[in-house]
Motif scaffolding. Structure first.
Motif, mmCIF file in Angstrom:
data_model
loop_
_atom_site.group_PDB
_atom_site.id
_atom_site.type_symbol
_atom_site.label_atom_id
_atom_site.label_comp_id
_atom_site.label_asym_id
_atom_site.label_seq_id
_atom_site.Cartn_x
_atom_site.Cartn_y
_atom_site.Cartn_z
ATOM 1 N N ALA A 140 0.816 -1.212 0.000
ATOM 2 C CA ALA A 140 0.000 0.000 0.000
ATOM 3 C C ALA A 140 0.853 1.268 0.000
ATOM 4 O O ALA A 140 0.537 2.246 -0.683
ATOM 5 C CB ALA A 140 -0.932 -0.011 1.203
ATOM 6 N N GLY A 141 1.942 1.259 0.759
ATOM 7 C CA GLY A 141 2.815 2.423 0.784
ATOM 8 C C GLY A 141 3.468 2.672 -0.559
ATOM 9 O O GLY A 141 3.597 3.822 -1.002
ATOM 10 N N ALA A 142 3.883 1.600 -1.232
ATOM 11 C CA ALA A 142 4.501 1.739 -2.545
ATOM 12 C C ALA A 142 3.493 2.231 -3.573
ATOM 13 O O ALA A 142 3.798 3.092 -4.410
ATOM 14 C CB ALA A 142 5.099 0.405 -2.984
ATOM 15 N N ALA A 143 2.277 1.700 -3.522
ATOM 16 C CA ALA A 143 1.245 2.125 -4.462
ATOM 17 C C ALA A 143 0.923 3.609 -4.287
ATOM 18 O O ALA A 143 0.743 4.337 -5.271
ATOM 19 C CB ALA A 143 -0.011 1.278 -4.268
ATOM 20 N N ALA A 144 0.865 4.053 -3.042
ATOM 21 C CA ALA A 144 0.582 5.458 -2.783
ATOM 22 C C ALA A 144 1.687 6.349 -3.337
ATOM 23 O O ALA A 144 1.423 7.413 -3.914
ATOM 24 C CB ALA A 144 0.408 5.687 -1.284
ATOM 25 N N ALA A 145 2.935 5.926 -3.176
ATOM 26 C CA ALA A 145 4.059 6.714 -3.686
ATOM 27 C C ALA A 145 3.996 6.827 -5.206
ATOM 28 O O ALA A 145 4.221 7.907 -5.772
ATOM 29 C CB ALA A 145 5.380 6.082 -3.248
ATOM 30 N N ILE A 146 3.665 5.723 -5.869
ATOM 31 C CA ILE A 146 3.571 5.747 -7.335
ATOM 32 C C ILE A 146 2.449 6.674 -7.780
ATOM 33 O O ILE A 146 2.603 7.472 -8.721
ATOM 34 C CB ILE A 146 3.366 4.324 -7.880
ATOM 35 C CG1 ILE A 146 4.624 3.482 -7.647
ATOM 36 C CG2 ILE A 146 3.007 4.350 -9.366
ATOM 37 C CD1 ILE A 146 4.445 2.010 -7.949
ATOM 38 N N ALA A 147 1.318 6.595 -7.116
ATOM 39 C CA ALA A 147 0.172 7.424 -7.501
ATOM 40 C C ALA A 147 0.464 8.907 -7.292
ATOM 41 O O ALA A 147 0.138 9.745 -8.142
ATOM 42 C CB ALA A 147 -1.057 6.995 -6.705
ATOM 43 N N MET A 148 1.071 9.247 -6.163
ATOM 44 C CA MET A 148 1.406 10.652 -5.921
ATOM 45 C C MET A 148 2.431 11.161 -6.918
ATOM 46 O O MET A 148 2.360 12.305 -7.391
ATOM 47 C CB MET A 148 1.898 10.844 -4.484
ATOM 48 C CG MET A 148 0.798 10.840 -3.445
ATOM 49 S SD MET A 148 1.421 11.190 -1.772
ATOM 50 C CE MET A 148 1.331 9.560 -1.038
ATOM 51 N N HIS A 149 3.404 10.313 -7.249
ATOM 52 C CA HIS A 149 4.409 10.725 -8.232
ATOM 53 C C HIS A 149 3.777 10.919 -9.606
ATOM 54 O O HIS A 149 4.145 11.843 -10.333
ATOM 55 C CB HIS A 149 5.514 9.676 -8.303
ATOM 56 C CG HIS A 149 6.666 10.081 -9.162
ATOM 57 N ND1 HIS A 149 6.943 9.474 -10.378
ATOM 58 C CD2 HIS A 149 7.607 11.046 -9.006
ATOM 59 C CE1 HIS A 149 8.009 10.030 -10.905
ATOM 60 N NE2 HIS A 149 8.433 10.992 -10.119
ATOM 61 N N THR A 150 2.819 10.068 -9.959
ATOM 62 C CA THR A 150 2.117 10.230 -11.226
ATOM 63 C C THR A 150 1.399 11.563 -11.276
ATOM 64 O O THR A 150 1.447 12.281 -12.279
ATOM 65 C CB THR A 150 1.124 9.074 -11.420
ATOM 66 O OG1 THR A 150 1.828 7.833 -11.463
ATOM 67 C CG2 THR A 150 0.347 9.241 -12.735
ATOM 68 N N TRP A 151 0.702 11.917 -10.171
ATOM 69 C CA TRP A 151 0.038 13.222 -10.134
ATOM 70 C C TRP A 151 1.067 14.346 -10.271
ATOM 71 O O TRP A 151 0.833 15.328 -10.996
ATOM 72 C CB TRP A 151 -0.741 13.381 -8.828
ATOM 73 C CG TRP A 151 -1.470 14.682 -8.722
ATOM 74 C CD1 TRP A 151 -2.754 14.942 -9.131
ATOM 75 C CD2 TRP A 151 -0.946 15.925 -8.228
ATOM 76 N NE1 TRP A 151 -3.068 16.262 -8.917
ATOM 77 C CE2 TRP A 151 -1.974 16.896 -8.365
ATOM 78 C CE3 TRP A 151 0.275 16.316 -7.688
ATOM 79 C CZ2 TRP A 151 -1.792 18.221 -7.959
ATOM 80 C CZ3 TRP A 151 0.457 17.637 -7.312
ATOM 81 C CH2 TRP A 151 -0.581 18.580 -7.448
ATOM 82 N N ALA A 152 2.185 14.211 -9.596
ATOM 83 C CA ALA A 152 3.217 15.247 -9.657
ATOM 84 C C ALA A 152 3.784 15.404 -11.061
ATOM 85 O O ALA A 152 4.051 16.526 -11.512
ATOM 86 C CB ALA A 152 4.337 14.922 -8.660
#
Length: 214
Positions: free
Chosen positions: A198-210
C-alpha cells in the motif's frame, strides 16, 4: 592525515548556528542554539515548524492541489509511510478515514508539517470533498486499487485538484470507499504478485500526479 573511519554514521543535520544568530522570526531560538537534527531539507534548517508549514502552504498553486485520504480500520503500519510520502510531495492535506488513531511510526514526524484531518467514514469524506475546492466547488475522489472496473493509472489524466483515496494493506478499498470515488485506478503490474504494498502504491500514484501537475 584524515582520521580513520570508525564506521559510525555521520550526524544528521547541522550544529548550532555559527556566530551572531539571524534576526528573523522564522528561526527557532532553541534550534539556533543547539543545532537542527531534523529530517528537513536545507532550506528549512533552524526554521520553526509553523514557519515551515506556512511556507509549504504558500508554495501550492490554488489550481493544482492534491489531497490524500487513507482508510484506517486495522491500524495499518503503512499509513505512516503514506503520510511521509505525502509530505515529500507537499500535499494540501492528509485525511484519515475511519479510526482516529493511526500508527505514526512510519511517518517519521513528517505529519507535523502537514494538515491532517479525520473523517469517521467514506460518507464523511465525501461530504467534506463536496465543497473543498478553492471556490467551494467539489473535489473529485480518485480511488487507487486493483478492483474490477478500475482503469490503468498510467493511461489516466488525474485532476489537478483531487483526492487520492487509498485502502488498507490487506483488504484494499472498502465497498463504501469505492462507491465514494469518481473513478478507481490501478497500477499496471508485470510480475506474479497480486498487489503492490500500500505504501509503494501510494508513492507511485502521488508521483504520477506530480508528473502531470506539479
Amino acid at each position: 592525515m584524515p582520521e580513520p573511519d570508525d564506521g559510525a554514521p555521520a550526524p544528521v543535520g547541522v550544529g548550532p548556528w555559527p556566530g551572531e544568530p539571524p534576526d528573523d522570526p522564522r528561526y527557532d531560538p532553541e534550534l539556533l542554539a543547539h543545532g537542527d537534527r531534523r529530517n528537513v531539507v536545507d532550506r528549512y534548517r533552524y526554521w520553526t515548524v509553523d514557519a515551515i508549514v506556512a511556507d509549504l502552504d504558500g508554495r501550492r498553486p490554488p489550481d493544482r492541489r492534491l489531497h490524500v485520504a487513507i482508510e484506517n480500520w486495522a491500524h495499518d503500519l503503512n499509513i505512516g509511510s503514506v503520510v511521509r510520502t505525502a509530505n515529500a510531495f507537499n500535499v494540501a492535506g492528509v485525511h484519515i478515514v475511519g479510526r482516529r488513531r493511526w500508527n505514526r511510526r512510519g511517518a517519521m514526524v513528517t505529519d507535523r508539517y502537514l494538515h491532517v484531518h479525520h473523517h469517521a467514514d467514506a460518507g464523511a469524506l465525501t461530504d467534506w470533498a463536496a465543497t473543498a475546492g478553492p471556490a467551494g466547488e467539489r473535489l473529485p475522489i480518485v480511488g487507487v486499487d486493483n478492483v474490477p472496473g478500475s482503469v490503468p493509472l498510467e493511461r489516466r489524466e488525474l485532476p489537478a485538484r483531487c483526492v487520492l483515496l487509498f485502502g488498507q494493506e490487506s483488504s484494499g478499498l472498502t465497498p463504501a470507499a469505492q462507491a465514494a470515488c469518481d473513478v478507481v485506478v490501478h497500477i499496471t503490474q508485470h510480475g506474479s504478485t497480486r498487489s503492490l504494498n500500500a505504501g509503494a502504491a501510494a508513492a507511485i500514484a502521488m508521483h504520477t500526479w506530480a508528473l502531470q501537475h506539479a
